[in-house]
Design an enzyme around this catalytic site. Sequence first.
Site, PDB file in Angstrom:
ATOM      1  N   GLY A 225       0.813  -1.203   0.000  1.00  0.00           N
ATOM      2  CA  GLY A 225       0.000   0.000   0.000  1.00  0.00           C
ATOM      3  C   GLY A 225       0.850   1.258   0.000  1.00  0.00           C
ATOM      4  N   GLY A 226       0.344   2.279   0.691  1.00  0.00           N
ATOM      5  CA  GLY A 226       1.057   3.544   0.736  1.00  0.00           C
ATOM      6  C   GLY A 226       2.405   3.453   1.401  1.00  0.00           C
ATOM      7  N   ALA A 461      24.988   9.752 -27.623  1.00  0.00           N
ATOM      8  CA  ALA A 461      25.440   9.060 -26.422  1.00  0.00           C
ATOM      9  C   ALA A 461      26.823   9.563 -25.995  1.00  0.00           C
ATOM     10  CB  ALA A 461      25.475   7.556 -26.667  1.00  0.00           C
TER      11      ALA A 461
END
Length: 525
Positions: A225-226, A461
């Site tokens: 969850g959080g 690059a």
Amino acid sequence: MLRQAASLLPVLANPHLLAALGTNALPHVSTKHKCGFRFQHTLEAPSDGEDREHEHQDPRHARIEAIRAKAMEGGGTARIDAQHKKGKLTARERISVLLDPDTFLESGTFVEHRCRDFGMDKGSFYGDGVITGSGLIAGRPVYLYSQDFTVYGGSLSETHAAKICRLMDRAMKAGAPIIGLNDSGGARIQEGVMSLAGYTEVFQRNVDASGVVPQISCIMGPCAGGAVYSPALTDFVFMVRNSSYMFLTGPEVVKSVTMEDVTQEELGGAEVHTSRSGVAHGAWNNELELLSAVRELMTYLPLNNRDKPPAYHSPDPEDRPCPMLDRIIPEQAEVPYDMRDVLAEVVDDRYVFEMIPDYARNVISGFARLGGETVGIIANNPLVLAGVLDIDAAIKASRFIRFCDSFNIPIVTFVDVPGYLPGTHQEHNGVIRNGAKLLYAYAEATVPKLSVITRKAYGGAYCVMSSQHLRGDVNLAWPTAEVAVMGSKGAVEIIFKGKSAETRQHVSVTTVKYNHQNTPVISSI
């Protein structure tokens, strides 16, 4: 094998921890040293003289010690035994492994929750499911919290969060790293929005501490969850294989919404986050190896953004000859080689403490030492995807560079890059936006920047990989290195596209000339 075997000495000397995890859980290390350890508030049996003094002791002091002893029990013997049967240490055992012996100073020992709803008023535990305090690692101060799964499943309440927040505030004031040992079932549902508010307060401290003091998160169990946002906001995330998990929504929710059957390990296990998502920086087989790795990591880091990284004397001489460097890199640009072989010849003790080694393997990032001083290593690895840059590689490298820049760690870059990975997948998923993050990180960095082009640096690059035009301090090149817009064959084909057959006869001569222009002699002018 971890190099900091000495950090496991407190574990090897303690039979209770060995019994909890079993001998198979230990890394294969050997030591002749023995050392004991105890917690800051461990109660020792008094001597005869102390017995007489105890008779006249203030009863209030005895009551405090009784409460302290109760707090040391956590959720009780049965729950501790259940934790051990899973092959996991308790919250206090983890602290004893991580810190130097006898250095832990606990705070908030007597805190209890204030919830009186849903039967929560019928009982509580001292500490409220999290142990907070400070201690030493290799003689240097750290602040840490360790969530106790034996107390309400380590769930976060208002007071639980307040303890963590106070600890983080103290760490920022003291200028010392913050280490979180996460083992929690998530928010304490009985407290409703107050537990969510507590999480948010912790997140705010994570942001406030970012770039001020190093933050390390160790996922020792579930993190759902959080709760996952706090580790994600920290600098380093370490996990334990087969016993730690991170996900926003669990398998049950996933199945109810998408009808997809998935296990916790498949959804958010250590292998997922170290090889596919890049959320975690490393995974270890057991908690002892993980905690030893944290001790090792601390030897490379400064205490705060005003401190210098620690320096250590290395027996590896600075003028050590490296004849292998003449043979590692193939002359043919298409032949792969492992850049780790080059790094091993250059850095002290032939060792790099690598970060996220299984994610974006075409780029190597990690810490090493040169002359005993900490440096951050960024290197293209031609062994994987020819060392090209892609979205994952750019994200991995840029975040590491910004950490090094925040904490005064010089950056050494080894370049062998043919360009960015082409394709619709990369373009549609934002290779331009994410590739720019790497460019921004190098351009923004004010720490010393040294780069070495080992074989080739082509196109955009070349610009991105710590070129001198991004204010690189020292830019070196192998004698056979090439710096160009692209490879000679492709460049000549474009130059002579649409030309007559007679003109094309000179293509081979032009190719040789183009190759000559790519040499470091020309590029350094």
